[in-house]
Design a protein around this motif. Sequence first.
Motif, PDB file in Angstrom:
ATOM      1  N   VAL A 149     -31.790  -0.993 -51.982  1.00  0.00           N
ATOM      2  CA  VAL A 149     -31.414   0.273 -51.225  1.00  0.00           C
ATOM      3  C   VAL A 149     -30.747  -0.138 -49.827  1.00  0.00           C
ATOM      4  CG1 VAL A 149     -32.492   2.133 -49.790  1.00  0.00           C
ATOM      5  CG2 VAL A 149     -33.270   1.590 -52.016  1.00  0.00           C
ATOM      6  N   GLU A 150     -31.188  -1.165 -48.970  1.00  0.00           N
ATOM      7  CA  GLU A 150     -30.521  -1.708 -47.907  1.00  0.00           C
ATOM      8  C   GLU A 150     -29.185  -2.371 -48.105  1.00  0.00           C
ATOM      9  OE1 GLU A 150     -30.801  -4.981 -44.371  1.00  0.00           O
ATOM     10  OE2 GLU A 150     -32.464  -4.685 -45.696  1.00  0.00           O
ATOM     11  N   ALA A 151     -29.279  -3.084 -49.459  1.00  0.00           N
ATOM     12  CA  ALA A 151     -27.979  -3.740 -49.744  1.00  0.00           C
ATOM     13  C   ALA A 151     -26.869  -2.311 -50.122  1.00  0.00           C
ATOM     14  CB  ALA A 151     -28.115  -4.608 -51.291  1.00  0.00           C
ATOM     15  N   ALA A 152     -27.352  -1.307 -50.722  1.00  0.00           N
ATOM     16  CA  ALA A 152     -26.395  -0.408 -51.111  1.00  0.00           C
ATOM     17  C   ALA A 152     -25.897   0.417 -49.797  1.00  0.00           C
ATOM     18  CB  ALA A 152     -26.930   0.798 -51.926  1.00  0.00           C
ATOM     19  N   GLY A 153     -26.612   0.332 -48.892  1.00  0.00           N
ATOM     20  CA  GLY A 153     -26.061   0.883 -47.362  1.00  0.00           C
ATOM     21  C   GLY A 153     -25.162   0.159 -46.735  1.00  0.00           C
ATOM     22  N   LEU A 154     -25.385  -1.409 -46.888  1.00  0.00           N
ATOM     23  CA  LEU A 154     -24.354  -2.097 -46.488  1.00  0.00           C
ATOM     24  C   LEU A 154     -23.039  -2.379 -47.074  1.00  0.00           C
ATOM     25  CD1 LEU A 154     -26.935  -5.083 -45.418  1.00  0.00           C
ATOM     26  CD2 LEU A 154     -25.700  -3.536 -43.687  1.00  0.00           C
ATOM     27  N   LEU A 155     -23.536  -2.260 -48.592  1.00  0.00           N
ATOM     28  CA  LEU A 155     -22.144  -2.302 -49.614  1.00  0.00           C
ATOM     29  C   LEU A 155     -21.233  -0.992 -49.409  1.00  0.00           C
ATOM     30  CD1 LEU A 155     -23.885  -4.098 -52.468  1.00  0.00           C
ATOM     31  CD2 LEU A 155     -21.948  -4.903 -51.038  1.00  0.00           C
ATOM     32  N   GLY A 156     -22.005   0.254 -49.110  1.00  0.00           N
ATOM     33  CA  GLY A 156     -21.398   1.473 -49.608  1.00  0.00           C
ATOM     34  C   GLY A 156     -21.059   1.779 -51.016  1.00  0.00           C
ATOM     35  N   TYR A 157     -21.966   1.189 -51.696  1.00  0.00           N
ATOM     36  CA  TYR A 157     -22.229   1.528 -53.275  1.00  0.00           C
ATOM     37  C   TYR A 157     -23.410   0.778 -53.708  1.00  0.00           C
ATOM     38  CZ  TYR A 157     -19.815  -2.763 -53.926  1.00  0.00           C
ATOM     39  OH  TYR A 157     -19.399  -4.360 -54.080  1.00  0.00           O
ATOM     40  N   ARG A 158     -23.967   1.116 -55.050  1.00  0.00           N
ATOM     41  CA  ARG A 158     -24.916   0.326 -55.379  1.00  0.00           C
ATOM     42  C   ARG A 158     -24.783  -0.995 -56.142  1.00  0.00           C
ATOM     43  NH1 ARG A 158     -25.893   6.078 -55.339  1.00  0.00           N
ATOM     44  NH2 ARG A 158     -28.210   6.560 -54.745  1.00  0.00           N
ATOM     45  N   TYR A 159     -25.306  -1.923 -55.491  1.00  0.00           N
ATOM     46  CA  TYR A 159     -25.133  -3.411 -56.034  1.00  0.00           C
ATOM     47  C   TYR A 159     -25.235  -3.325 -57.459  1.00  0.00           C
ATOM     48  CZ  TYR A 159     -26.027  -8.245 -57.185  1.00  0.00           C
ATOM     49  OH  TYR A 159     -25.807  -9.443 -57.801  1.00  0.00           O
ATOM     50  N   ALA A 160     -24.095  -4.016 -58.334  1.00  0.00           N
ATOM     51  CA  ALA A 160     -23.987  -3.986 -59.812  1.00  0.00           C
ATOM     52  C   ALA A 160     -23.681  -5.334 -60.169  1.00  0.00           C
ATOM     53  CB  ALA A 160     -22.862  -3.217 -60.211  1.00  0.00           C
ATOM     54  N   VAL A 161     -23.860  -5.595 -61.494  1.00  0.00           N
ATOM     55  CA  VAL A 161     -23.903  -6.988 -61.950  1.00  0.00           C
ATOM     56  C   VAL A 161     -23.120  -6.663 -63.464  1.00  0.00           C
ATOM     57  CG1 VAL A 161     -25.686  -8.238 -61.046  1.00  0.00           C
ATOM     58  CG2 VAL A 161     -26.003  -6.961 -63.158  1.00  0.00           C
ATOM     59  N   SER A 162     -22.270  -7.585 -63.916  1.00  0.00           N
ATOM     60  CA  SER A 162     -21.791  -7.426 -65.132  1.00  0.00           C
ATOM     61  C   SER A 162     -21.924  -8.638 -66.159  1.00  0.00           C
ATOM     62  CB  SER A 162     -20.398  -6.859 -65.215  1.00  0.00           C
ATOM     63  OG  SER A 162     -20.001  -5.513 -64.443  1.00  0.00           O
ATOM     64  N   ALA A 163     -22.192  -8.396 -67.360  1.00  0.00           N
ATOM     65  CA  ALA A 163     -22.217  -9.587 -68.326  1.00  0.00           C
ATOM     66  C   ALA A 163     -22.233  -9.044 -69.735  1.00  0.00           C
ATOM     67  CB  ALA A 163     -23.532 -10.281 -67.906  1.00  0.00           C
ATOM     68  N   ALA A 164     -22.138  -9.852 -70.539  1.00  0.00           N
ATOM     69  CA  ALA A 164     -22.122  -9.700 -72.135  1.00  0.00           C
ATOM     70  C   ALA A 164     -23.425  -9.357 -72.555  1.00  0.00           C
ATOM     71  CB  ALA A 164     -21.367 -10.674 -72.885  1.00  0.00           C
ATOM     72  N   VAL A 165     -23.783  -8.622 -73.587  1.00  0.00           N
ATOM     73  CA  VAL A 165     -25.258  -8.360 -73.948  1.00  0.00           C
ATOM     74  C   VAL A 165     -25.341  -9.281 -74.943  1.00  0.00           C
ATOM     75  CG1 VAL A 165     -26.817  -6.810 -75.368  1.00  0.00           C
ATOM     76  CG2 VAL A 165     -25.097  -5.798 -73.427  1.00  0.00           C
ATOM     77  N   LEU A 166     -26.439 -10.127 -74.811  1.00  0.00           N
ATOM     78  CA  LEU A 166     -26.876 -11.143 -75.636  1.00  0.00           C
ATOM     79  C   LEU A 166     -27.823 -10.817 -76.948  1.00  0.00           C
ATOM     80  CD1 LEU A 166     -27.929 -13.648 -72.807  1.00  0.00           C
ATOM     81  CD2 LEU A 166     -25.720 -13.576 -74.008  1.00  0.00           C
TER      82      LEU A 166
END
Length: 329
Positions: A180-197
């Motif tokens: 929640v704090e990270a989102a406030g600093l980023l201005g968007y929700r922190y996200a990760v992307s990767a291939a599904v294993l």
Amino acid sequence: MARRFHDVCGFVSELKGNVVAIGNFDGVHRGHQAVLAHATQAAKSAGVSAVVLTFEPHPRTVFRPDQPVFRLTPAPMKAAILGHLGFDAVVEQPFDKAFSAQSAEDFVKGILCERLGVRHVFTGYDFHFGKGREGNPDFLMKAGERHGFGVTLIDQFQDENAEVVSSSRIREALARGDVVEAAGLLGYRYAVSAAVLHGKKLGRKLGYPTANMALPPETELLPGIYAVRYRRADGTLYDGVASFGRRPTIAGDGAALLLETFLFDFSGDLYDEVCTVSLVARLRGEEKFDDLDALVRQMKIDEAEARAVLGSLQPLTPLDAAMTFGPAA
């Protein structure tokens, strides 16, 4: 969507005469967005293209290979975010020790003037470049006067508590699990992307099939259970609950870190798709249960709590609306 160039040598002539924002911009957080907004506004006013010049890999990783940087936004995600912010192109200049050894004047003449054809440069007040960091803000201002381009330096951006917004501060928040704090600093929700294993498919047998992703080993996100928004490669969105950790009940404490996401109201095959998971809230820490029945009981509780959190989810900003609620970039 911003056009991506993996080297200034491939930059196209029709985008020259542009406004360029220069920086690493890891996270493209609210502080970066202050610099970037000035650049896009200037480009729009002048009727020219808006371009970002960034560097790959992160310079700190080049100089300290034994301490790779926890990247908040790998290059593809960074480019997607910059496209949402209105940039026409992103130049991902390869960075190595040879590149860092060129003189500041060569950087200005060869990269900014000849390859990019800059009209105006926007960057942070502390930007340094060239051998021995000789290219300081004063050097850049004077170089602009010599070569005929404008330079604007942007001061540090502070949040509502008068604290500077930085990538390091966001990494620290994620290491505490405070998305929640990270989102406030980023201005968007922190996200990760990767291939599904492909996995052992134990979750399917338990009634909780998961999409499993391996994140980079330098990822410093605190293990635990998170309420998430999941976006498939085609832009389809699902709410879900994700476990990031070593699966101590099933795999033991020494297992590799894995992000396992259970998608609500979904059935199908996700294997090998590159998908994006936006972290909305941390529900609890990772636990080791006495048996699988106890694990499943807790998973039902986690699902209910995640559904409650996500049921009233609203965008934080227009960028968050695009990242967390909109179609794939």
